[in-house]
Design an enzyme around this catalytic site. Structure first.
Site, PDB file in Angstrom:
ATOM      1  N   ARG A 108       0.813  -1.210   0.000  1.00  0.00           N
ATOM      2  CA  ARG A 108       0.000   0.000   0.000  1.00  0.00           C
ATOM      3  C   ARG A 108       0.850   1.265   0.000  1.00  0.00           C
ATOM      4  O   ARG A 108       0.459   2.281  -0.567  1.00  0.00           O
ATOM      5  CB  ARG A 108      -0.950  -0.039   1.194  1.00  0.00           C
ATOM      6  N   SER A 249      15.690  32.898   3.605  1.00  0.00           N
ATOM      7  CA  SER A 249      16.640  32.797   4.709  1.00  0.00           C
ATOM      8  C   SER A 249      16.158  33.628   5.881  1.00  0.00           C
ATOM      9  O   SER A 249      15.573  34.700   5.709  1.00  0.00           O
ATOM     10  CB  SER A 249      18.022  33.291   4.250  1.00  0.00           C
ATOM     11  N   LYS A 255      18.826  35.453  -0.151  1.00  0.00           N
ATOM     12  CA  LYS A 255      18.989  34.015  -0.371  1.00  0.00           C
ATOM     13  C   LYS A 255      17.668  33.317  -0.681  1.00  0.00           C
ATOM     14  O   LYS A 255      16.622  33.669  -0.147  1.00  0.00           O
ATOM     15  CB  LYS A 255      19.608  33.347   0.867  1.00  0.00           C
ATOM     16  N   ASN A 257      16.998  29.383  -0.477  1.00  0.00           N
ATOM     17  CA  ASN A 257      17.593  28.087  -0.165  1.00  0.00           C
ATOM     18  C   ASN A 257      16.888  26.949  -0.922  1.00  0.00           C
ATOM     19  O   ASN A 257      15.667  26.990  -1.123  1.00  0.00           O
ATOM     20  CB  ASN A 257      17.524  27.821   1.335  1.00  0.00           C
ATOM     21  N   ARG A 288      12.549 -19.258  15.123  1.00  0.00           N
ATOM     22  CA  ARG A 288      11.951 -17.953  15.430  1.00  0.00           C
ATOM     23  C   ARG A 288      13.022 -17.029  15.961  1.00  0.00           C
ATOM     24  O   ARG A 288      13.684 -17.345  16.948  1.00  0.00           O
ATOM     25  CB  ARG A 288      10.818 -18.080  16.460  1.00  0.00           C
TER      26      ARG A 288
END
Length: 348
Positions: A108, A249, A255, A257, A288
């Site tokens: 799944r 940033s 900036k 990122n 086991r």
């Protein structure tokens, strides 16, 4: 029993208890996370019980926190789960139930995981085609080497994801119905496999852990292929992530990122250690395992969730990647021809 209706309930399940709400947005992106949640695991165990002839039940009716506390008294959640309904496993052991549930959970979770990874490969293919004449400087050992094309680099990303996906799709998802010591007749496994949409093994694998380890290794390969994409993006100065408002940033306004690339790497960096744990769990005592088997459950859960998150982030990254589209009339070697071959293999 038709398990499709019960599997739908997992799509809205909350992330696994090993994922915090604080960091879940990074480590549990995409739909694979819900497919490996605590509720998803309990539903898978209930579905296995139903495939053995028990009554169909829903995980949402169970106090999972209490079940977890009771499980600590048995080193397994199956015993207290069966006691809730005063049912027996009809000859199946707790390991039969959990091993089969683990494979059902994986089945799944792999559906959305593979979709995201395939979409990432498609996005890389589109970049390869669009930027076959976009020049970049090739670097070896991080030093300038020779000119190449961004398209060829993107084709390499695509091929890596495709190859890893092929390995993942080859990993068998098998029913476990060996009984107490692995001597149960295979007809039971075949019947359960048919009801759950899993494969029936020729022999019980209760102490032969090649199959779960094979799945773990395949997940590791895909995480590694995705990490290559992300690492290149963090190093290239000619590309940027094109999601508006993302990556600001906290200290430097100029900036942007590479959030998606960083997130792929944050997920994939954790995967090799988990694969190593699955390999270490292959050693088991006689009929086991004492501890190794139990160590697999959370490890496989984390592997599926983190690789699924990396795939979802990589899809986001590649579908929104912006490339400086400066073209070149210069010699880029055999880039265009190589790209055509790669795209043909991809099916694009």
């Amino acid at each position: 029993m038709d398990t499709d209706s019960t599997s739908e309930s997992k799509a809205t399940g909350k992330p696994s208890s090993s994922t915090s709400e604080l960091f879940g947005g990074l480590y549990a992106r995409g739909d694979a996370a819900a497919a490996v949640s605590d509720e998803a695991w309990v539903q898978a165990m209930l579905d296995v019980e139903a495939a053995l002839g028990g009554e169909a039940r829903r995980a949402e009716d169970i106090d999972i926190a209490q079940l977890g506390r009771d499980a600590a008294e048995h080193a397994s959640p199956v015993v207290p789960l069966a006691k809730l309904f005063e049912e027996t496993h009809k000859g199946a052991t707790s390991q039969d139930i959990i091993d089969t549930a683990m494979m059902l959970v994986a089945k799944r979770a792999l559906d959305p995981l593979e979709r995201d990874a395939a979409a990432a490969a498609d996005a890389a293919a589109a970049l390869a085609d669009a930027h076959r004449a976009t020049p970049i400087m090739g670097r070896t050992l991080l030093q300038d080497a020779l000119p190449t094309s961004f398209g060829l680099k993107a084709a390499g990303w695509m091929a890596g994801i495709d190859e890893a996906l092929a390995e993942l799709r080859r990993a068998p998802l098998l029913v476990q119905m060996g009984g107490p010591v692995g001597h149960r007749e295979p007809e039971v496994a075949a019947q359960v496999a048919q009801k759950l949409g899993l494969e029936a093994p020729p022999l019980s694998w209760h102490t032969n852990r090649v199959r779960p380890a094979q799945l773990a290794c395949a997940l590791g390969l895909l995480a590694g292929a995705l990490s290559k994409v992300a690492r290149d993006v963090t190093l290239l100065d000619t590309v940027r992530e094109g999601v508006p408002g993302r990556g600001a940033s906290s200290a430097m306004e100029h900036k942007r990122n590479p959030v998606a690339a960083v997130s792929v790497l944050a997920c994939s960096k954790r995967v090799p250690g988990l694969v190593s744990t699955m390999l270490a769990c292959m050693e088991s005592e006689r009929e086991r395992a004492a501890g190794a088997w139990q160590a697999e459950w959370g490890t496989m859960t984390d592997l599926l969730r983190l690789t699924g998150s990396a795939a979802a982030w990589a899809r986001d990254l590649l579908e929104h990647l912006e490339v400086d589209a400066q073209t070149s009339d210069g010699d880029l070697g055999a880039s265009s021809e190589l790209i055509d071959r790669a795209l043909e293999a991809h099916g694009a």
